[in-house]
Scaffold this motif. Structure first.
Motif, PDB file in Angstrom:
ATOM      1  N   PRO A 121       6.532 -15.483 -90.105  1.00 51.54           N
ATOM      2  CA  PRO A 121       7.374 -14.879 -89.487  1.00 51.54           C
ATOM      3  C   PRO A 121       8.154 -15.730 -88.413  1.00 51.54           C
ATOM      4  N   ALA A 122       7.652 -16.792 -87.906  1.00 50.29           N
ATOM      5  CA  ALA A 122       8.290 -17.762 -86.960  1.00 50.29           C
ATOM      6  C   ALA A 122       9.482 -18.383 -87.738  1.00 50.29           C
ATOM      7  N   ASP A 123       9.544 -18.528 -89.005  1.00 49.06           N
ATOM      8  CA  ASP A 123      10.610 -19.107 -89.789  1.00 49.06           C
ATOM      9  C   ASP A 123      12.055 -18.361 -89.669  1.00 49.06           C
ATOM     10  N   PHE A 124      11.612 -17.127 -89.287  1.00 51.15           N
ATOM     11  CA  PHE A 124      12.973 -15.997 -89.189  1.00 51.15           C
ATOM     12  C   PHE A 124      13.633 -16.429 -87.915  1.00 51.15           C
ATOM     13  N   GLU A 125      13.038 -17.279 -87.012  1.00 50.18           N
ATOM     14  CA  GLU A 125      13.966 -17.668 -85.782  1.00 50.18           C
ATOM     15  C   GLU A 125      15.138 -18.377 -86.068  1.00 50.18           C
ATOM     16  N   GLY A 126      16.163 -17.906 -85.427  1.00 47.87           N
ATOM     17  CA  GLY A 126      17.486 -18.477 -85.681  1.00 47.87           C
ATOM     18  C   GLY A 126      18.418 -17.971 -86.957  1.00 47.87           C
ATOM     19  N   LEU A 127      17.698 -17.143 -87.669  1.00 49.19           N
ATOM     20  CA  LEU A 127      18.417 -16.341 -88.571  1.00 49.19           C
ATOM     21  C   LEU A 127      18.908 -14.926 -88.268  1.00 49.19           C
ATOM     22  N   ARG A 128      20.040 -14.673 -88.594  1.00 49.33           N
ATOM     23  CA  ARG A 128      20.613 -13.259 -88.608  1.00 49.33           C
ATOM     24  C   ARG A 128      20.630 -12.708 -89.737  1.00 49.33           C
ATOM     25  N   MET A 129      20.077 -11.415 -90.067  1.00 45.78           N
ATOM     26  CA  MET A 129      19.700 -10.810 -91.263  1.00 45.78           C
ATOM     27  C   MET A 129      20.403  -9.463 -91.215  1.00 45.78           C
ATOM     28  N   ARG A 130      21.012  -9.042 -92.376  1.00 41.83           N
ATOM     29  CA  ARG A 130      21.844  -7.832 -92.371  1.00 41.83           C
ATOM     30  C   ARG A 130      20.933  -6.657 -92.548  1.00 41.83           C
ATOM     31  N   ALA A 131      21.322  -5.689 -91.713  1.00 42.34           N
ATOM     32  CA  ALA A 131      20.230  -4.604 -91.294  1.00 42.34           C
ATOM     33  C   ALA A 131      21.048  -3.201 -92.093  1.00 42.34           C
ATOM     34  N   ILE A 132      20.251  -2.353 -92.493  1.00 43.47           N
ATOM     35  CA  ILE A 132      20.840  -1.097 -92.965  1.00 43.47           C
ATOM     36  C   ILE A 132      21.026  -0.328 -91.928  1.00 43.47           C
ATOM     37  N   ASP A 133      20.131  -0.169 -90.764  1.00 38.27           N
ATOM     38  CA  ASP A 133      20.435   0.771 -90.015  1.00 38.27           C
ATOM     39  C   ASP A 133      19.502   0.307 -88.688  1.00 38.27           C
ATOM     40  N   ALA A 134      19.175   1.196 -87.547  1.00 40.20           N
ATOM     41  CA  ALA A 134      18.637   0.850 -86.456  1.00 40.20           C
ATOM     42  C   ALA A 134      17.175   0.498 -86.664  1.00 40.20           C
ATOM     43  N   SER A 135      16.718   1.366 -87.624  1.00 33.45           N
ATOM     44  CA  SER A 135      15.153   1.144 -87.843  1.00 33.45           C
ATOM     45  C   SER A 135      14.743  -0.187 -88.591  1.00 33.45           C
ATOM     46  N   GLN A 136      15.767  -0.689 -89.551  1.00 36.14           N
ATOM     47  CA  GLN A 136      15.670  -1.869 -89.675  1.00 36.14           C
ATOM     48  C   GLN A 136      15.731  -3.075 -88.912  1.00 36.14           C
ATOM     49  N   GLU A 194      14.640  -2.972 -85.917  1.00 39.21           N
ATOM     50  CA  GLU A 194      13.679  -2.896 -85.259  1.00 39.21           C
ATOM     51  C   GLU A 194      12.385  -3.669 -86.003  1.00 39.21           C
ATOM     52  N   LEU A 195      12.459  -3.633 -87.349  1.00 41.84           N
ATOM     53  CA  LEU A 195      11.790  -4.407 -88.313  1.00 41.84           C
ATOM     54  C   LEU A 195      11.958  -5.665 -88.299  1.00 41.84           C
ATOM     55  N   LEU A 196      13.171  -6.088 -88.246  1.00 38.71           N
ATOM     56  CA  LEU A 196      13.660  -7.608 -88.333  1.00 38.71           C
ATOM     57  C   LEU A 196      13.089  -8.022 -86.983  1.00 38.71           C
ATOM     58  N   LYS A 197      13.298  -7.347 -85.869  1.00 36.99           N
ATOM     59  CA  LYS A 197      13.043  -8.014 -84.539  1.00 36.99           C
ATOM     60  C   LYS A 197      11.439  -8.260 -84.600  1.00 36.99           C
ATOM     61  N   ASN A 198      10.629  -7.170 -84.914  1.00 40.97           N
ATOM     62  CA  ASN A 198       9.309  -7.388 -85.116  1.00 40.97           C
ATOM     63  C   ASN A 198       8.901  -8.826 -86.057  1.00 40.97           C
ATOM     64  N   TRP A 199       9.715  -8.783 -87.050  1.00 38.21           N
ATOM     65  CA  TRP A 199       9.370 -10.380 -87.776  1.00 38.21           C
ATOM     66  C   TRP A 199      10.084 -11.195 -87.083  1.00 38.21           C
ATOM     67  N   GLY A 200      10.709 -11.504 -86.127  1.00 38.68           N
ATOM     68  CA  GLY A 200      11.087 -12.557 -85.332  1.00 38.68           C
ATOM     69  C   GLY A 200      12.560 -12.874 -85.790  1.00 38.68           C
ATOM     70  N   ALA A 201      13.298 -11.831 -86.395  1.00 39.14           N
ATOM     71  CA  ALA A 201      14.674 -12.162 -86.821  1.00 39.14           C
ATOM     72  C   ALA A 201      15.863 -11.263 -85.977  1.00 39.14           C
ATOM     73  N   ALA A 202      16.889 -11.771 -85.812  1.00 30.63           N
ATOM     74  CA  ALA A 202      18.008 -10.827 -85.321  1.00 30.63           C
ATOM     75  C   ALA A 202      18.533 -10.070 -86.290  1.00 30.63           C
ATOM     76  N   GLY A 203      18.851  -8.941 -86.158  1.00 30.48           N
ATOM     77  CA  GLY A 203      19.496  -8.043 -87.126  1.00 30.48           C
ATOM     78  C   GLY A 203      21.033  -7.855 -86.553  1.00 30.48           C
ATOM     79  N   VAL A 204      21.824  -7.530 -87.699  1.00 30.14           N
ATOM     80  CA  VAL A 204      23.102  -7.240 -87.602  1.00 30.14           C
ATOM     81  C   VAL A 204      23.513  -6.269 -88.680  1.00 30.14           C
ATOM     82  N   VAL A 205      23.861  -4.862 -88.321  1.00 31.66           N
ATOM     83  CA  VAL A 205      23.978  -3.837 -88.936  1.00 31.66           C
ATOM     84  C   VAL A 205      25.453  -3.821 -89.908  1.00 31.66           C
ATOM     85  N   VAL A 206      25.457  -4.186 -91.247  1.00 30.86           N
ATOM     86  CA  VAL A 206      26.373  -4.600 -92.118  1.00 30.86           C
ATOM     87  C   VAL A 206      26.274  -3.690 -93.348  1.00 30.86           C
ATOM     88  N   ASP A 207      27.557  -2.919 -93.785  1.00 30.97           N
ATOM     89  CA  ASP A 207      27.561  -2.294 -95.080  1.00 30.97           C
ATOM     90  C   ASP A 207      27.433  -3.169 -96.233  1.00 30.97           C
TER      91      ASP A 207
END
Length: 331
Positions: free
Chosen positions: A163-178, A180-193
């Protein structure tokens, strides 16, 4: 609800979609719609062609329409609910709009692998109430079909081993629930179609996504997503749907032919899923993608963090039922 929400748009949407077809379908033609192109790596197309072949051999007229020729997923569901389209394979989101419990089948780490998810699907009544809700909207669930291996982490920058390796990465998210999942894993999320994903990577908005390998294969994202973690973080599926009005209007003989075609296609889809899953990591490496495999300790960390999001993915009172089903069918 789907039937109420889309009723006023159904005829117009169907006319628009039909105009895209090379020729108008006959009144007796069973139209099967998929969003992907006619490529062997796409499980939707493989399943649809299997069903169509069986129906044609049984004396019915069936044709597969690929590449979204009959519309996007919401339009397809609209047409199904009104009896204007017979069969379609769509994203799970189309069922989720009616009954969020369906997300339990793909919740990260609920099931160990695709075979485990299929055992729970067959050996419990988890799908029955969801199917009943869908039928109230004029849609029958023909099956939850597999599309390859489990969900992992793709990105453009570095291997993810913990999980610590997610630091500094912005990952595409489907919605708000994902998110939150990315946040718990240590990544920033951005909702993108998904249609905007490649452009978002090029513009530096996101660095990757959480998806099964087949998504990267179909859309050729392996050209730039050069790091993949085989995380086993969810059992992805597609929704094979049928129009209830159309199905109920079939003769007993016709309905039997449809039931047989769907049943056989679902069984072959599972074998196809297992075979595809067994080849994916080697295919990724052949395409120049660095594949990372989690240690048991790292996986356990991802699992515990993911469990916190289960009540956000589905109604909290259904989590217990899915956990019990997973334990019952675990080998």
């Amino acid at each position: 609800m789907l039937r109420k929400s889309f009723r006023g748009l159904a005829a117009a949407l169907f006319a628009t979609a039909a105009a895209l077809c090379a020729k108008a379908a006959s009144a007796d033609e069973i139209r099967i719609a998929v969003g992907c192109p006619a490529v062997p790596v796409c499980a939707d197309w493989v399943w649809a062609e299997d069903v169509a072949k069986q129906l044609n051999e049984a004396g019915l007229e069936a044709k597969v329409y690929t590449g979204g020729a009959l519309g996007k997923d919401p339009e397809l569901v609209d047409q199904l609910s009104q009896g204007l389209l017979q069969v379609a394979v769509t994203n799970f989101v189309m069922i989720n709009q009616v009954d969020p419990r369906v997300q339990g089948f793909m919740a990260p780490y609920m099931f160990d692998d695709m075979a485990h998810m299929f055992r729970a699907l067959d050996g419990t009544d988890l799908l029955a109430p969801i199917a009943a809700r869908m039928e109230e909207q004029g849609i029958k669930i023909a099956g939850l079909t597999g599309l390859g291996g489990t969900v992992g982490f793709f990105n453009t920058r570095k291997p993810i081993e913990k999980p610590a390796d997610f630091e500094g990465l912005r990952m595409r998210a489907i919605d708000a629930s994902q998110m939150e999942l990315l946040k718990n894993w240590g990544a920033a999320g951005v909702v993108v179609d998904m249609p905007e994903f490649t452009t978002s990577v090029q513009q530096g908005m996101v660095d990757g996504y959480v998806n099964p390998p087949v998504v990267a294969f179909i859309f050729k994202h392996t050209d730039f997503l050069k790091y993949y973690t085989d995380a086993g973080a969810g059992t992805p599926f597609r929704s094979a749907l049928m129009s209830k009005d159309w199905y109920d209007g079939l003769s007993d003989e016709e309905r039997s032919k449809v039931d047989t075609a769907v049943r056989e296609a679902n069984l072959r889809n599972r074998e196809w899923t297992y075979k595809a899953a067994g080849q994916e990591l080697a295919q990724l490496e052949k395409l120049g993608v660095t594949v990372t495999r989690l240690t048991p300790e790292a996986r356990a960390d991802f699992v515990e963090r993911a469990k916190k999001t289960w009540p956000l993915l589905m109604p909290a009172d259904s989590v217990e039922a899915f956990v019990a089903a997973a334990e019952k069918t675990r080998q």
